[in-house]
Motif scaffolding. Structure first.
Motif, PDB file in Angstrom:
ATOM      1  N   GLN A 197      19.655 -42.393 -40.698  1.00 50.60           N
ATOM      2  CA  GLN A 197      19.600 -42.464 -42.054  1.00 50.60           C
ATOM      3  C   GLN A 197      20.100 -43.691 -42.725  1.00 50.60           C
ATOM      4  O   GLN A 197      19.217 -44.383 -43.453  1.00 50.60           O
ATOM      5  CB  GLN A 197      20.343 -41.288 -42.867  1.00 50.60           C
ATOM      6  CG  GLN A 197      20.061 -41.072 -44.286  1.00 50.60           C
ATOM      7  CD  GLN A 197      21.092 -40.041 -44.867  1.00 50.60           C
ATOM      8  OE1 GLN A 197      22.143 -39.488 -44.428  1.00 50.60           O
ATOM      9  NE2 GLN A 197      20.659 -39.383 -45.848  1.00 50.60           N
ATOM     10  N   ARG A 198      21.041 -44.244 -42.178  1.00 49.49           N
ATOM     11  CA  ARG A 198      21.612 -45.449 -42.635  1.00 49.49           C
ATOM     12  C   ARG A 198      20.612 -46.632 -42.126  1.00 49.49           C
ATOM     13  O   ARG A 198      20.531 -47.751 -43.043  1.00 49.49           O
ATOM     14  CB  ARG A 198      22.980 -45.679 -41.870  1.00 49.49           C
ATOM     15  CG  ARG A 198      23.687 -46.870 -42.337  1.00 49.49           C
ATOM     16  CD  ARG A 198      25.034 -46.785 -41.785  1.00 49.49           C
ATOM     17  NE  ARG A 198      25.358 -46.775 -40.515  1.00 49.49           N
ATOM     18  CZ  ARG A 198      26.036 -45.604 -39.953  1.00 49.49           C
ATOM     19  NH1 ARG A 198      26.095 -44.656 -40.648  1.00 49.49           N
ATOM     20  NH2 ARG A 198      26.165 -45.632 -38.787  1.00 49.49           N
ATOM     21  N   ARG A 199      19.956 -46.597 -41.166  1.00 57.49           N
ATOM     22  CA  ARG A 199      19.246 -47.749 -40.613  1.00 57.49           C
ATOM     23  C   ARG A 199      17.736 -47.409 -40.810  1.00 57.49           C
ATOM     24  O   ARG A 199      16.899 -48.358 -40.429  1.00 57.49           O
ATOM     25  CB  ARG A 199      19.532 -47.830 -38.984  1.00 57.49           C
ATOM     26  CG  ARG A 199      20.737 -48.275 -38.762  1.00 57.49           C
ATOM     27  CD  ARG A 199      21.324 -49.466 -39.244  1.00 57.49           C
ATOM     28  NE  ARG A 199      22.603 -49.726 -38.988  1.00 57.49           N
ATOM     29  CZ  ARG A 199      23.328 -50.797 -39.307  1.00 57.49           C
ATOM     30  NH1 ARG A 199      22.629 -51.571 -40.106  1.00 57.49           N
ATOM     31  NH2 ARG A 199      24.671 -50.991 -39.146  1.00 57.49           N
ATOM     32  N   GLY A 200      17.382 -46.499 -41.759  1.00 53.96           N
ATOM     33  CA  GLY A 200      15.891 -46.284 -42.077  1.00 53.96           C
ATOM     34  C   GLY A 200      14.968 -45.755 -41.002  1.00 53.96           C
ATOM     35  O   GLY A 200      14.020 -46.321 -41.046  1.00 53.96           O
ATOM     36  N   VAL A 201      15.446 -45.230 -39.884  1.00 49.01           N
ATOM     37  CA  VAL A 201      14.747 -44.608 -38.802  1.00 49.01           C
ATOM     38  C   VAL A 201      14.180 -43.264 -38.834  1.00 49.01           C
ATOM     39  O   VAL A 201      14.866 -42.199 -39.228  1.00 49.01           O
ATOM     40  CB  VAL A 201      15.524 -44.850 -37.402  1.00 49.01           C
ATOM     41  CG1 VAL A 201      14.871 -44.343 -36.066  1.00 49.01           C
ATOM     42  CG2 VAL A 201      16.198 -46.287 -37.315  1.00 49.01           C
ATOM     43  N   THR A 202      12.823 -43.076 -38.695  1.00 53.03           N
ATOM     44  CA  THR A 202      12.329 -41.745 -38.616  1.00 53.03           C
ATOM     45  C   THR A 202      12.626 -41.114 -37.407  1.00 53.03           C
ATOM     46  O   THR A 202      12.890 -41.843 -36.305  1.00 53.03           O
ATOM     47  CB  THR A 202      10.896 -41.908 -38.789  1.00 53.03           C
ATOM     48  OG1 THR A 202      10.255 -42.554 -40.272  1.00 53.03           O
ATOM     49  CG2 THR A 202      10.138 -40.555 -38.773  1.00 53.03           C
ATOM     50  N   VAL A 203      13.076 -39.838 -37.396  1.00 51.78           N
ATOM     51  CA  VAL A 203      13.182 -39.131 -36.131  1.00 51.78           C
ATOM     52  C   VAL A 203      12.031 -38.262 -35.736  1.00 51.78           C
ATOM     53  O   VAL A 203      11.906 -37.094 -36.480  1.00 51.78           O
ATOM     54  CB  VAL A 203      14.468 -38.287 -36.378  1.00 51.78           C
ATOM     55  CG1 VAL A 203      14.818 -37.586 -35.183  1.00 51.78           C
ATOM     56  CG2 VAL A 203      15.807 -39.327 -36.537  1.00 51.78           C
ATOM     57  N   PHE A 204      11.676 -38.148 -34.611  1.00 53.06           N
ATOM     58  CA  PHE A 204      10.656 -37.012 -34.046  1.00 53.06           C
ATOM     59  C   PHE A 204      11.515 -36.073 -32.980  1.00 53.06           C
ATOM     60  O   PHE A 204      12.009 -36.798 -32.190  1.00 53.06           O
ATOM     61  CB  PHE A 204       9.415 -37.742 -33.356  1.00 53.06           C
ATOM     62  CG  PHE A 204       8.747 -36.707 -32.668  1.00 53.06           C
ATOM     63  CD1 PHE A 204       7.482 -36.404 -33.513  1.00 53.06           C
ATOM     64  CD2 PHE A 204       8.792 -36.040 -31.656  1.00 53.06           C
ATOM     65  CE1 PHE A 204       6.374 -35.490 -32.821  1.00 53.06           C
ATOM     66  CE2 PHE A 204       7.912 -35.170 -31.320  1.00 53.06           C
ATOM     67  CZ  PHE A 204       6.874 -34.754 -31.818  1.00 53.06           C
ATOM     68  N   ASP A 225      21.892 -31.356 -41.466  1.00 55.57           N
ATOM     69  CA  ASP A 225      22.186 -31.861 -42.851  1.00 55.57           C
ATOM     70  C   ASP A 225      21.005 -31.836 -43.596  1.00 55.57           C
ATOM     71  O   ASP A 225      19.955 -32.270 -43.360  1.00 55.57           O
ATOM     72  CB  ASP A 225      22.638 -33.187 -42.451  1.00 55.57           C
ATOM     73  CG  ASP A 225      23.255 -33.887 -43.928  1.00 55.57           C
ATOM     74  OD1 ASP A 225      22.670 -33.728 -44.867  1.00 55.57           O
ATOM     75  OD2 ASP A 225      24.386 -34.439 -44.082  1.00 55.57           O
ATOM     76  N   PRO A 226      21.064 -31.223 -44.856  1.00 57.62           N
ATOM     77  CA  PRO A 226      19.669 -31.220 -45.654  1.00 57.62           C
ATOM     78  C   PRO A 226      19.151 -32.563 -45.966  1.00 57.62           C
ATOM     79  O   PRO A 226      17.805 -32.649 -46.046  1.00 57.62           O
ATOM     80  CB  PRO A 226      20.267 -30.726 -47.105  1.00 57.62           C
ATOM     81  CG  PRO A 226      21.588 -29.799 -46.616  1.00 57.62           C
ATOM     82  CD  PRO A 226      22.130 -30.672 -45.453  1.00 57.62           C
ATOM     83  N   ALA A 227      19.898 -33.540 -45.701  1.00 59.75           N
ATOM     84  CA  ALA A 227      19.189 -34.814 -46.121  1.00 59.75           C
ATOM     85  C   ALA A 227      18.485 -35.212 -44.980  1.00 59.75           C
ATOM     86  O   ALA A 227      17.641 -36.072 -44.983  1.00 59.75           O
ATOM     87  CB  ALA A 227      20.170 -35.960 -46.050  1.00 59.75           C
ATOM     88  N   PHE A 228      18.534 -34.536 -43.699  1.00 58.81           N
ATOM     89  CA  PHE A 228      17.792 -35.218 -42.524  1.00 58.81           C
ATOM     90  C   PHE A 228      16.438 -34.830 -42.542  1.00 58.81           C
ATOM     91  O   PHE A 228      15.411 -35.305 -41.954  1.00 58.81           O
ATOM     92  CB  PHE A 228      18.566 -34.322 -41.258  1.00 58.81           C
ATOM     93  CG  PHE A 228      19.890 -35.191 -40.987  1.00 58.81           C
ATOM     94  CD1 PHE A 228      20.447 -36.136 -41.601  1.00 58.81           C
ATOM     95  CD2 PHE A 228      20.533 -34.390 -39.823  1.00 58.81           C
ATOM     96  CE1 PHE A 228      21.736 -36.638 -41.311  1.00 58.81           C
ATOM     97  CE2 PHE A 228      21.769 -35.177 -39.526  1.00 58.81           C
ATOM     98  CZ  PHE A 228      22.481 -36.120 -40.165  1.00 58.81           C
ATOM     99  N   ALA A 229      16.090 -33.573 -43.315  1.00 60.16           N
ATOM    100  CA  ALA A 229      14.657 -33.233 -43.522  1.00 60.16           C
ATOM    101  C   ALA A 229      13.841 -34.298 -43.957  1.00 60.16           C
ATOM    102  O   ALA A 229      12.486 -34.344 -43.636  1.00 60.16           O
ATOM    103  CB  ALA A 229      14.545 -31.911 -44.147  1.00 60.16           C
TER     104      ALA A 229
END
Length: 394
Positions: A197-204, A225-229
């Protein structure tokens, strides 16, 4: 109607069925009579509920373009809620013909040629192949094996440094992890998510093995964490859980509208449209009626793991089994034998007559290891281990 296919002890001859595991050894440069415990499908009959659903479809005898309806989504939604405490929404769903296909779509959607994609080796080798084949830069923040405990850990300092130094755009998370069998804790996933989240990386997040957890509890990454969605693509499938990989159906969930739109544009650009008609039927039947079979196969796999643990501990002390917290894939350390890659492959393939997945294909840190698929009748597993024992002590 009750479940009929609960006999996991009977050895079913899969040869002559165009089975990848058993029928293509020679084409893949292995001896014809090799005993395979490599590719991750099961040597068990599927749930009779799936079998019956496929028979009904076959008897209908029309296999035209097919799409899923509300009943399909309801079955998937109920499974995710009951087994993982995750409430998915219809708008989030994008069906694909497989998780690796979905990874390729995500790579194209979220990165440009030359961009860096991060993985954690040793990891499922198609991750590396998809990155390289699409002209992206592969970066690995290797998992760290604690030699004292036999437990793999994440080096979070290295993880973030690799992201920053390489301007990583996409991270491929394997959860539960294939091949080392880690089931990531909530705390570990929170740390991963905070960095991304801090580094602007998309997670698959590849969660295809989520239904096989032996220690701890599977945590859906997008839900810890709700923000991760907002920056997560979650890949699920009935293929490993219900042994229907050949029917090619995966359910990909993307809660964020913009990210989902990017993924769908890349998916549409692939030229793929409706999924396999039999796969859709099988997936719905699995999630709706496969619970009894699923619970029974889980219990059998636990016993197989225990058998292998005991066998290696008492009869093959030269080896070390990395205790699997999840998946039906067992990672075994052969390094004490002191063999290089070529000699180890010769031992496994030609002296023991086994076809395993060499640790080297999972990345350089996998050298000296082998991956075993233990989703087979106990007699098959016993035979494989006895063949290995004979080869080592000769």
């Amino acid at each position: 109607m009750s479940e009929r296919n609960l006999d996991f002890d009977t050895v079913i001859d899969r040869r002559g069925t165009k089975c990848l595991k058993y029928d293509f050894a020679v084409q893949r440069h292995r001896p014809a009579d090799v005993l395979p415990l490599w590719v991750a499908d099961m040597d068990f009959k599927i749930s009779s509920y799936i079998e019956d659903a496929l028979i009904r479809q076959a008897q209908h005898a029309i296999y035209g373009y097919t799409e899923s309806d509300d009943a399909y989504f309801a079955a998937v939604q109920q499974w995710m809620a009951a087994h993982h405490g995750w409430q998915v929404q219809p708008a989030w769903l994008q069906k694909t013909p497989g998780v690796v296909f979905a990874i390729a779509v995500a790579v194209k959607a979220c990165t440009q040629p030359g961009d860096a994609v991060l993985i954690q080796q040793p990891v499922y080798y198609p991750f590396s192949e998809v990155i390289a084949d699409n002209g992206r830069k592969l970066v690995s923040s290797d998992l760290v094996l604690d030699e004292a405990t036999g437990h793999y850990e994440i080096d979070f300092t290295d993880f973030e440094r690799k992201i920053v130094e390489n301007c990583v755009k996409l991270f491929l998370l394997c959860s539960p992890h294939n091949p080392v069998g880690r089931v990531w804790s909530r705390e570990e996933l929170l740390q991963i998510g905070a960095i991304c989240q801090r580094r602007g990386v998309t997670v698959f997040s590849d969660e295809i093995h989520a239904d096989f957890v032996w220690q701890g509890r599977h945590q859906v990454f997008a839900a810890v964490d709700p923000a991760f969605a907002a920056f997560t693509i979650t890949a699920t499938a009935p293929s490993k859980t219900f042994n229907i990989a050949g029917l090619q159906v995966s359910n990909i969930f993307i809660a964020d509208d913009a990210l989902r739109a990017k993924f769908r544009r890349a998916y549409n650009a692939s030229g793929y449209s409706q999924l396999n008609a039999a796969g859709l039927i099988a997936a719905e039947a699995a999630y709706r009626g496969g619970e009894v079979w699923y619970n029974a196969v889980k219990a059998y796999l636990v016993e197989n793991i225990a058998y292998m643990r005991e066998f290696i501990g008492t009869r093959l002390p030269q080896l070390r089994m990395i205790e699997p917290e999840g998946t039906y894939l067992v990672w075994v350390d052969f390094r004490k034998l002191g063999l290089d890659n070529g000699a180890l492959e010769d031992l496994i393939l030609h002296k023991a007559g086994l076809w395993l997945d060499s640790g080297a294909i999972f990345g350089p840190v996998g050298e000296g290891f082998q991956r075993f698929n233990i989703a087979c009748p106990r007699a098959t597993l016993q035979l494989a281990l006895e063949k290995l024992e004979a080869a080592i002590i000769q």
